[in-house]
Design a protein around this motif. Structure first.
Motif, PDB file in Angstrom:
ATOM      1  N   SER A 257       0.819  -1.217   0.000  1.00  0.00           N
ATOM      2  CA  SER A 257       0.000   0.000   0.000  1.00  0.00           C
ATOM      3  C   SER A 257       0.846   1.257   0.000  1.00  0.00           C
ATOM      4  CB  SER A 257      -0.913   0.012   1.241  1.00  0.00           C
ATOM      5  OG  SER A 257      -0.132   0.244   2.390  1.00  0.00           O
ATOM      6  N   LEU A 258       2.170   1.099   0.106  1.00  0.00           N
ATOM      7  CA  LEU A 258       3.025   2.280   0.143  1.00  0.00           C
ATOM      8  C   LEU A 258       3.569   2.597  -1.236  1.00  0.00           C
ATOM      9  CD1 LEU A 258       5.121   1.349   3.280  1.00  0.00           C
ATOM     10  CD2 LEU A 258       3.293   3.014   3.182  1.00  0.00           C
ATOM     11  N   ASP A 259       3.846   3.890  -1.474  1.00  0.00           N
ATOM     12  CA  ASP A 259       4.487   4.260  -2.740  1.00  0.00           C
ATOM     13  C   ASP A 259       5.999   4.167  -2.559  1.00  0.00           C
ATOM     14  OD1 ASP A 259       4.448   7.919  -2.497  1.00  0.00           O
ATOM     15  OD2 ASP A 259       4.958   6.355  -1.045  1.00  0.00           O
ATOM     16  N   LYS A 260       6.723   4.517  -3.636  1.00  0.00           N
ATOM     17  CA  LYS A 260       8.184   4.347  -3.606  1.00  0.00           C
ATOM     18  C   LYS A 260       8.836   5.076  -2.439  1.00  0.00           C
ATOM     19  CE  LYS A 260      10.281   3.279  -7.969  1.00  0.00           C
ATOM     20  NZ  LYS A 260      11.123   3.699  -9.042  1.00  0.00           N
ATOM     21  N   ASN A 261       8.430   6.332  -2.238  1.00  0.00           N
ATOM     22  CA  ASN A 261       9.035   7.101  -1.147  1.00  0.00           C
ATOM     23  C   ASN A 261       8.685   6.497   0.201  1.00  0.00           C
ATOM     24  OD1 ASN A 261      10.165   8.870  -2.882  1.00  0.00           O
ATOM     25  ND2 ASN A 261       8.515  10.378  -2.758  1.00  0.00           N
ATOM     26  N   GLY A 262       7.448   5.958   0.277  1.00  0.00           N
ATOM     27  CA  GLY A 262       7.013   5.328   1.520  1.00  0.00           C
ATOM     28  C   GLY A 262       7.865   4.119   1.854  1.00  0.00           C
ATOM     29  N   VAL A 263       8.172   3.308   0.834  1.00  0.00           N
ATOM     30  CA  VAL A 263       8.995   2.122   1.080  1.00  0.00           C
ATOM     31  C   VAL A 263      10.388   2.536   1.533  1.00  0.00           C
ATOM     32  CG1 VAL A 263      10.014   0.084   0.016  1.00  0.00           C
ATOM     33  CG2 VAL A 263       7.710   0.739  -0.562  1.00  0.00           C
ATOM     34  N   ASP A 264      10.950   3.588   0.896  1.00  0.00           N
ATOM     35  CA  ASP A 264      12.272   4.074   1.304  1.00  0.00           C
ATOM     36  C   ASP A 264      12.255   4.528   2.758  1.00  0.00           C
ATOM     37  OD1 ASP A 264      13.408   5.647  -1.818  1.00  0.00           O
ATOM     38  OD2 ASP A 264      13.380   3.587  -1.134  1.00  0.00           O
ATOM     39  N   LEU A 265      11.186   5.258   3.130  1.00  0.00           N
ATOM     40  CA  LEU A 265      11.094   5.775   4.489  1.00  0.00           C
ATOM     41  C   LEU A 265      10.930   4.638   5.484  1.00  0.00           C
ATOM     42  CD1 LEU A 265      10.967   8.223   6.243  1.00  0.00           C
ATOM     43  CD2 LEU A 265       8.540   8.434   5.745  1.00  0.00           C
ATOM     44  N   LEU A 266      10.100   3.655   5.115  1.00  0.00           N
ATOM     45  CA  LEU A 266       9.899   2.490   5.981  1.00  0.00           C
ATOM     46  C   LEU A 266      11.222   1.775   6.225  1.00  0.00           C
ATOM     47  CD1 LEU A 266       7.996   0.437   7.351  1.00  0.00           C
ATOM     48  CD2 LEU A 266       7.799  -0.695   5.154  1.00  0.00           C
ATOM     49  N   MET A 267      12.014   1.626   5.163  1.00  0.00           N
ATOM     50  CA  MET A 267      13.318   0.953   5.283  1.00  0.00           C
ATOM     51  C   MET A 267      14.224   1.735   6.224  1.00  0.00           C
ATOM     52  SD  MET A 267      14.571  -1.808   4.315  1.00  0.00           S
ATOM     53  CE  MET A 267      14.606  -2.708   2.798  1.00  0.00           C
ATOM     54  N   LYS A 268      14.138   3.082   6.170  1.00  0.00           N
ATOM     55  CA  LYS A 268      14.978   3.888   7.071  1.00  0.00           C
ATOM     56  C   LYS A 268      14.605   3.602   8.521  1.00  0.00           C
ATOM     57  CE  LYS A 268      16.456   7.880   4.461  1.00  0.00           C
ATOM     58  NZ  LYS A 268      15.667   8.509   3.424  1.00  0.00           N
ATOM     59  N   TYR A 269      13.299   3.555   8.794  1.00  0.00           N
ATOM     60  CA  TYR A 269      12.855   3.274  10.155  1.00  0.00           C
ATOM     61  C   TYR A 269      13.258   1.869  10.588  1.00  0.00           C
ATOM     62  CZ  TYR A 269       9.916   7.434  10.859  1.00  0.00           C
ATOM     63  OH  TYR A 269       9.466   8.710  11.046  1.00  0.00           O
ATOM     64  N   ILE A 270      13.177   0.894   9.657  1.00  0.00           N
ATOM     65  CA  ILE A 270      13.546  -0.480   9.993  1.00  0.00           C
ATOM     66  C   ILE A 270      15.004  -0.556  10.408  1.00  0.00           C
ATOM     67  CG2 ILE A 270      13.865  -2.807   9.058  1.00  0.00           C
ATOM     68  CD1 ILE A 270      11.446  -2.385   7.323  1.00  0.00           C
ATOM     69  N   TYR A 271      15.868   0.095   9.646  1.00  0.00           N
ATOM     70  CA  TYR A 271      17.291   0.053  10.003  1.00  0.00           C
ATOM     71  C   TYR A 271      17.567   0.802  11.287  1.00  0.00           C
ATOM     72  CZ  TYR A 271      19.106  -2.584   6.104  1.00  0.00           C
ATOM     73  OH  TYR A 271      19.394  -3.605   5.234  1.00  0.00           O
ATOM     74  N   LYS A 272      16.812   1.867  11.534  1.00  0.00           N
ATOM     75  CA  LYS A 272      16.963   2.582  12.807  1.00  0.00           C
ATOM     76  C   LYS A 272      16.602   1.641  13.936  1.00  0.00           C
ATOM     77  CE  LYS A 272      17.669   6.491  14.973  1.00  0.00           C
ATOM     78  NZ  LYS A 272      16.574   7.191  15.672  1.00  0.00           N
ATOM     79  N   GLY A 273      15.552   0.831  13.699  1.00  0.00           N
ATOM     80  CA  GLY A 273      15.143  -0.126  14.718  1.00  0.00           C
ATOM     81  C   GLY A 273      16.188  -1.196  14.947  1.00  0.00           C
ATOM     82  N   PHE A 274      16.886  -1.599  13.867  1.00  0.00           N
ATOM     83  CA  PHE A 274      17.952  -2.600  14.014  1.00  0.00           C
ATOM     84  C   PHE A 274      19.053  -2.106  14.933  1.00  0.00           C
ATOM     85  CE2 PHE A 274      16.282  -5.704  11.529  1.00  0.00           C
ATOM     86  CZ  PHE A 274      16.360  -5.596  10.151  1.00  0.00           C
ATOM     87  N   GLU A 275      19.225  -0.767  14.988  1.00  0.00           N
ATOM     88  CA  GLU A 275      20.331  -0.234  15.786  1.00  0.00           C
ATOM     89  C   GLU A 275      20.143  -0.526  17.261  1.00  0.00           C
ATOM     90  OE1 GLU A 275      21.075   3.922  15.007  1.00  0.00           O
ATOM     91  OE2 GLU A 275      20.834   3.570  12.865  1.00  0.00           O
ATOM     92  N   GLN A 276      18.877  -0.681  17.669  1.00  0.00           N
ATOM     93  CA  GLN A 276      18.652  -0.994  19.079  1.00  0.00           C
ATOM     94  C   GLN A 276      17.847  -2.272  19.168  1.00  0.00           C
ATOM     95  OE1 GLN A 276      16.984   2.571  19.272  1.00  0.00           O
ATOM     96  NE2 GLN A 276      18.821   3.635  19.979  1.00  0.00           N
ATOM     97  N   PRO A 277      18.499  -3.421  18.994  1.00  0.00           N
ATOM     98  CA  PRO A 277      17.739  -4.676  18.984  1.00  0.00           C
ATOM     99  C   PRO A 277      17.240  -5.000  20.383  1.00  0.00           C
ATOM    100  CG  PRO A 277      20.083  -5.123  18.873  1.00  0.00           C
ATOM    101  CD  PRO A 277      19.943  -3.642  18.837  1.00  0.00           C
ATOM    102  N   SER A 278      16.044  -5.524  20.411  1.00  0.00           N
ATOM    103  CA  SER A 278      15.525  -5.957  21.709  1.00  0.00           C
ATOM    104  C   SER A 278      14.747  -7.240  21.486  1.00  0.00           C
ATOM    105  CB  SER A 278      14.609  -4.891  22.313  1.00  0.00           C
ATOM    106  OG  SER A 278      13.349  -4.959  21.705  1.00  0.00           O
ATOM    107  N   GLU A 279      14.332  -7.869  22.566  1.00  0.00           N
ATOM    108  CA  GLU A 279      13.623  -9.157  22.482  1.00  0.00           C
ATOM    109  C   GLU A 279      12.432  -9.053  21.550  1.00  0.00           C
ATOM    110  OE1 GLU A 279      16.077 -11.503  24.538  1.00  0.00           O
ATOM    111  OE2 GLU A 279      14.187 -12.130  23.621  1.00  0.00           O
ATOM    112  N   ASN A 280      11.689  -7.963  21.710  1.00  0.00           N
ATOM    113  CA  ASN A 280      10.409  -7.891  21.021  1.00  0.00           C
ATOM    114  C   ASN A 280      10.530  -7.541  19.555  1.00  0.00           C
ATOM    115  OD1 ASN A 280       9.482  -8.228  23.569  1.00  0.00           O
ATOM    116  ND2 ASN A 280       9.221  -6.037  23.932  1.00  0.00           N
ATOM    117  N   ASN A 281      11.386  -6.615  19.211  1.00  0.00           N
ATOM    118  CA  ASN A 281      11.234  -6.047  17.873  1.00  0.00           C
ATOM    119  C   ASN A 281      12.069  -6.699  16.779  1.00  0.00           C
ATOM    120  OD1 ASN A 281      13.769  -5.017  18.304  1.00  0.00           O
ATOM    121  ND2 ASN A 281      13.053  -2.937  18.743  1.00  0.00           N
ATOM    122  N   SER A 282      13.119  -7.463  17.120  1.00  0.00           N
ATOM    123  CA  SER A 282      13.987  -7.966  16.041  1.00  0.00           C
ATOM    124  C   SER A 282      13.249  -8.844  15.047  1.00  0.00           C
ATOM    125  CB  SER A 282      15.156  -8.749  16.622  1.00  0.00           C
ATOM    126  OG  SER A 282      16.027  -7.872  17.273  1.00  0.00           O
ATOM    127  N   ALA A 283      12.464  -9.797  15.560  1.00  0.00           N
ATOM    128  CA  ALA A 283      11.787 -10.724  14.651  1.00  0.00           C
ATOM    129  C   ALA A 283      10.821  -9.975  13.738  1.00  0.00           C
ATOM    130  CB  ALA A 283      11.053 -11.781  15.452  1.00  0.00           C
TER     131      ALA A 283
END
Lengths: 150, 369
Positions: A96-122
């Protein structure tokens, strides 16, 4: 001679700050960026409208702001939305996201990878797989080369 | 389409002579090798040894038959053919970092060198002193210049840089030419004037190219985007993000079509629509090898699972013609207006010549406008 060898404070000076050729990124007014609207996103999650929550949380990304709190708050909100999706719905969410949306989502995902925790990694890894098939490696390259990120 | 593997080392840069019978290339060392085509083979006829560092740029002037080379030793040499030997002339560039790229101007009376010293050296020959002299363009370049291309009017120069911008400068040298006529990019062109600066894309600009008319400039940037800007009262920019790895080199093959290639090892076509100011993906230009589909035995499947932890039956071999990144693309026939053949060289030490007509017929839905 003994006077000079007493203090070693000079070793803590950051010489790169004084380099006149130092590259400074252009300042783009980011003071008004407040990140996604928390109230709106929360209400959409409570209503069960996860697609809407995804669109809402990807609005107003705090890219240009220097305020770390705003960035952290935005990241937390995004993670909340991503974790509330069912595994089977993730692909529809990405579609449902457009190209820019997918890019932005990927940025947030990698930001989330920077602080791995039990809940969010999977959860993040599942979202990463779907976003990768939508955006390709080019999407990841844009996360890596972005000067101003979430 | 033909592919010739010159060496095992990467080809750092290459340049063709006027009738495309000879190619000068750098085999990733301090020398320049010139190969001559005879029949289907290439034989090495000259070795140019003068640089003390890797040769990073070669350009061969078609009319005056001079070669200019630049290298990491901060020097550039202009080579002229005297009889059967190429004789070098040193050009003092006054830079304190490596030179990265060099291009002859269309009239071949000047050449420009981009370097890591954050400046462009525009060199011209001074008759009185019998010596090549250079002028610097410094402002507002903030980092290494990676690529250059001249506008057909011999004055404007497009430069892509590591400070994430593509700019068009004026390289007007009053000693060797008349004042240029106004162009789509502006009418006042004193030396060093910035006629255009890109915004919007981030990432080092690896490749830049003017179209045949000079009214459009395209650049490929490290954030996997390609962009085209059209000159006018206000320059119109169109960019396209791609799903592939970054592209390293780009060239126009007609006024509306671009071919670019890079770390994905195959050339790609892009089409620019000036009415909508939009850039779109035209197609992958590689000719896939017809590989026989082998069925996997159960034994092979378990072996794969054991050794590579994957049940994927795809072999780990690139299907493209080039086996490593393509670093440079050059037009062979037809110019930038109606290119008929172009050539790519890359890190796999090979050179491929692509025929536009046969690509068009081989790929369905491929239209080169």
């Amino acid at each position: 001679m003994s006077k000079n060898t007493v203090s070693d404070r000079f070793r803590k000076v950051d010489v790169d700050e004084y380099d006149e050729n130092k590259f400074v990124d252009e300042e783009e007014g980011g003071e008004n960026q407040l990140g996604p609207d928390e109230a709106e996103v929360d209400s959409l999650i409570r209503q069960g409208n996860l697609m809407g929550a995804l669109q809402a949380v990807l609005k107003n990304p705090p890219i240009n702001t220097k305020n770390q709190n705003v960035k952290d708050r935005a990241e937390g909100l995004v993670l909340k939305v991503l974790s509330s999706f069912k595994s089977t719905d993730i692909e529809k969410g990405v579609q449902s996201l457009d190209k820019n949306g997918v890019d932005l989502l990927m940025k947030y995902i990698y930001k989330g990878f920077e602080q791995p925790s039990e809940n969010n990694s999977a959860v993040l890894l599942q979202w990463h797989e779907k976003a990768l098939s939508a955006g390709g490696v080019g999407c990841i390259v844009r996360v890596l080369t972005a000067r101003k990120t979430v | 389409m033909s592919y010739h593997s010159f060496l095992l080392e990467p080809i750092s840069c290459h340049a063709w002579n006027k009738d495309r019978t000879q190619i000068a290339l750098c085999p990733n060392n301090h020398e320049v090798h010139i190969y001559k085509k005879d029949g289907n083979n290439w034989s090495k006829i000259h070795v140019l040894k003068e640089h003390n560092g890797q040769v990073t740029g070669i350009d061969w002037a078609p009319e005056s038959n001079r070669i200019v080379t630049c290298g990491t030793d901060r020097n550039a040499y202009v080579w002229t053919l005297k009889g059967d030997v190429w004789k070098p002339t040193l050009v003092i560039l006054r830079i304190n970092r490596a030179a990265r790229c060099v291009k002859w101007s269309p009239k071949e009376n000047k050449f420009a060198v981009g370097s890591g010293s954050r400046l462009i050296s525009v060199c011209y020959f001074e008759q009185d002193n019998d010596w090549w002299v250079c002028k610097h363009i410094k402002k507002p370049i903030r980092s290494t210049i990676l690529c250059l291309d001249w506008h057909p009017n011999n004055v404007l120069l497009a430069a892509g840089s590591c400070d994430f911008k593509c700019r068009i400068f004026s390289a007007y040298i009053k000693e060797v030419e008349e004042k240029p006529a106004p162009t789509a990019w502006g009418s006042k062109m004193p030396f060093g004037e910035v006629m255009f600066e890109s915004t919007g894309t981030s990432g080092w600009v690896h490749g830049v190219c003017f179209s045949d008319s000079g009214n459009r400039v395209a650049w490929a940037s490290h954030d996997s985007t390609v962009a085209v800007a059209e000159g006018g009262k206000t320059a119109v920019c169109a960019s396209l993000t791609s799903e592939t790895l970054p592209l390293l080199c780009v060239t126009f093959i007609t006024e509306n079509s671009l071919v670019a290639a890079g770390h994905d090892c195959y050339p790609v076509l892009f089409v620019y629509d000036s009415n909508k100011a939009a850039l779109s993906f035209g197609g992958k230009l590689d000719v896939p090898k017809q590989s026989a589909q082998k069925g996997m035995t159960a034994r092979e499947r378990f072996q794969n699972l054991d050794k590579k932890a994957t049940t994927d039956s795809k072999e780990a071999v690139l299907e493209s013609v080039h086996k490593n990144s393509i670093s440079q693309i050059s037009i062979l026939n037809g110019g930038k207006a109606q290119c008929a053949k172009f050539c790519t060289t890359g890190m796999d030490g090979g050179m491929a010549i692509w025929d536009v007509k046969s690509l068009e017929s081989a790929m369905k839905d491929l239209k080169i406008v």
